[in-house]
Design a protein around this motif. Structure first.
Motif, mmCIF file in Angstrom:
data_model
loop_
_atom_site.group_PDB
_atom_site.id
_atom_site.type_symbol
_atom_site.label_atom_id
_atom_site.label_comp_id
_atom_site.label_asym_id
_atom_site.label_seq_id
_atom_site.Cartn_x
_atom_site.Cartn_y
_atom_site.Cartn_z
ATOM 1 N N MET A 233 35.139 -32.156 -19.320
ATOM 2 C CA MET A 233 35.215 -30.776 -18.845
ATOM 3 C C MET A 233 33.807 -30.217 -18.691
ATOM 4 S SD MET A 233 38.329 -29.452 -21.326
ATOM 5 C CE MET A 233 37.988 -27.736 -20.945
ATOM 6 N N PRO A 234 33.273 -30.162 -17.469
ATOM 7 C CA PRO A 234 32.014 -29.441 -17.268
ATOM 8 C C PRO A 234 32.251 -27.955 -17.520
ATOM 9 C CG PRO A 234 32.968 -30.101 -15.160
ATOM 10 C CD PRO A 234 33.826 -30.694 -16.222
ATOM 11 N N LEU A 235 31.358 -27.324 -18.253
ATOM 12 C CA LEU A 235 31.566 -25.932 -18.648
ATOM 13 C C LEU A 235 30.453 -25.040 -18.117
ATOM 14 C CD1 LEU A 235 32.697 -26.333 -22.366
ATOM 15 C CD2 LEU A 235 34.124 -25.704 -20.410
ATOM 16 N N LEU A 268 31.103 -30.894 -21.360
ATOM 17 C CA LEU A 268 29.808 -31.153 -20.739
ATOM 18 C C LEU A 268 29.149 -29.827 -20.367
ATOM 19 C CD1 LEU A 268 30.850 -34.038 -18.291
ATOM 20 C CD2 LEU A 268 30.167 -34.212 -20.698
ATOM 21 N N PRO A 269 28.214 -29.335 -21.154
ATOM 22 C CA PRO A 269 27.563 -28.054 -20.841
ATOM 23 C C PRO A 269 26.778 -28.128 -19.540
ATOM 24 C CG PRO A 269 27.095 -28.749 -23.111
ATOM 25 C CD PRO A 269 27.728 -29.916 -22.418
ATOM 26 N N LEU A 293 26.093 -22.036 -21.303
ATOM 27 C CA LEU A 293 26.748 -21.490 -22.478
ATOM 28 C C LEU A 293 25.837 -21.659 -23.691
ATOM 29 C CD1 LEU A 293 29.215 -22.255 -20.479
ATOM 30 C CD2 LEU A 293 30.590 -22.003 -22.541
ATOM 31 N N SER A 294 25.875 -20.700 -24.587
ATOM 32 C CA SER A 294 25.091 -20.802 -25.815
ATOM 33 C C SER A 294 25.737 -21.809 -26.762
ATOM 34 C CB SER A 294 25.019 -19.438 -26.507
ATOM 35 O OG SER A 294 26.305 -19.058 -26.984
ATOM 36 N N ALA A 295 25.002 -22.188 -27.780
ATOM 37 C CA ALA A 295 25.552 -23.086 -28.802
ATOM 38 C C ALA A 295 26.782 -22.465 -29.450
ATOM 39 C CB ALA A 295 24.482 -23.402 -29.842
ATOM 40 N N GLU A 296 26.749 -21.144 -29.636
ATOM 41 C CA GLU A 296 27.892 -20.455 -30.234
ATOM 42 C C GLU A 296 29.105 -20.505 -29.311
ATOM 43 O OE1 GLU A 296 24.828 -19.182 -29.945
ATOM 44 O OE2 GLU A 296 24.210 -19.299 -32.063
ATOM 45 N N ILE A 315 29.066 -32.874 -25.575
ATOM 46 C CA ILE A 315 28.081 -33.893 -25.233
ATOM 47 C C ILE A 315 26.782 -33.182 -24.869
ATOM 48 C CG2 ILE A 315 27.527 -35.861 -23.762
ATOM 49 C CD1 ILE A 315 29.943 -36.227 -25.662
ATOM 50 N N ARG A 316 25.800 -33.324 -25.731
ATOM 51 C CA ARG A 316 24.507 -32.676 -25.505
ATOM 52 C C ARG A 316 23.482 -33.739 -25.139
ATOM 53 N NH1 ARG A 316 26.851 -29.603 -29.792
ATOM 54 N NH2 ARG A 316 26.836 -27.356 -29.344
#
Length: 317
Positions: A233-235, A268-269, A293-296, A315-316
């Motif tokens: 999921m790309p976000l 997937l950010p 998106l932030s880490a939060e 996934i970072r």
């Protein structure tokens, strides 16, 4: 190289990159091969050079010293000199034939031609160079793109050859593929890395240029027919990060949560790693602002999904 049929060995694939020692796109150490051509036009695409099955001239204007050596060697007039400024220009109306004479002539590496025809035997030789790494790590080859299923015959030949050679296989796919082609490839694929970009078909069309009904149908077929599937999921903030967006995908996948072949969800950010390519291709990048998106935010979405007992990981890179 293991024995494969002659017609399969000589079949050509059009690729635009080979990435060795990849550890993000499937288990273990992998070789990732990027196929050209894609039916989607995602506004955030990180590989715009892979959208069309054509040779693409990538030009770094800030590196160019305007020596015009490329102009002299290009047989199709793709490279030109501005009569007003004397600076190097790319005429995108002219067809690049992929001769790469300009690449060779360029003194400062300001030019790169994306797109290359490789036979299945050539690709298999590249893959086999790292067989020991695959065996030690449980890795193998991953075919991506672009969209690998846009070249189903070439992909099938390469996947079949890899399986005959004892190499693990995976494909990254947007899922927008005729089901007969998906069924043809499926016996040779150990793992499908399957993108679901948006659960709402209208929003999917807005951001990718296609509706998602075929994609949903295909992921259901794979999961229902014992094919190993990991959802990706790309976000992007403001695109597909709302709770209702996430819960729609959860609702789709919950019937399969106890299936052994459902391998969970990767989040997937959004990243900007492909943005500079658009300038090199004289293309407009269609994402405005920064939808990261932030880490939060990512932790919150991960908790939403894990709360439904679905395996999930961010996934970072």
């Amino acid at each position: 190289m293991s024995e494969v049929q002659n017609e399969d060995i000589e079949r050509k694939a059009v690729i635009f990159n080979v990435q060795k020692y990849n550890t993000f796109d499937g288990p273990g150490v992998r070789t990732l091969i990027f196929f050209q051509g894609c039916p989607l036009r995602c506004k955030w695409c990180a590989n715009p050079e892979g959208l069309e099955r054509k040779f693409k001239v990538m030009f770094k204007a800030d590196v160019c010293v305007n020596c015009n050596r490329c102009v002299a060697v290009c047989p199709n007039g793709v490279h030109q000199t501005s009569a007003d400024t004397g600076r190097h220009l790319i005429d995108r109306s002219k067809k690049c034939i992929g001769c790469r004479a300009c690449e060779s002539a360029c003194l400062v590496k300001a030019l790169n031609i994306a797109g290359e025809e490789k036979s299945i035997s050539e690709l298999l030789d590249i893959i086999m160079e790292d067989k020991d790494f695959y065996m030690m790590s449980g890795g193998g080859v991953t075919l991506g793109g672009g969209e690998v299923t846009s070249q189903p015959e070439a992909a099938g030949s390469l996947l079949s050859a890899c399986k005959k050679s004892g190499i693990g296989t995976a494909i990254e796919t947007c899922g927008y593929v005729r089901q007969e082609n998906l069924r043809m490839l499926a016996p040779f694929v150990d793992l499908f890395l399957f993108d679901i970009k948006h659960i709402d078909s209208e929003r999917h069309y807005e951001w990718t240029g296609v509706r998602n009904e075929l994609i949903i149908e295909n992921v259901k077929w794979l999961l229902g027919n014992n094919k190993n599937v990991k959802i990706r999921m790309p976000l992007l903030k403001g695109v597909n990060d709302r709770r209702e967006d996430i819960e729609g995908i959860v609702k789709l996948l919950t019937p399969y949560q106890d299936y052994n072949n459902f391998k969970g969800i990767d989040l997937l950010p959004y990243h900007k790693m492909g943005v500079n390519k658009y300038k090199q291709l004289d293309m407009e990048y269609q994402i405005e602002g920064d939808p990261s998106l932030s880490a939060e935010d990512l932790d919150r979405i991960e908790k939403w999904i894990s709360g439904y007992d679905l395996p999930v990981a961010v996934i970072r890179h």
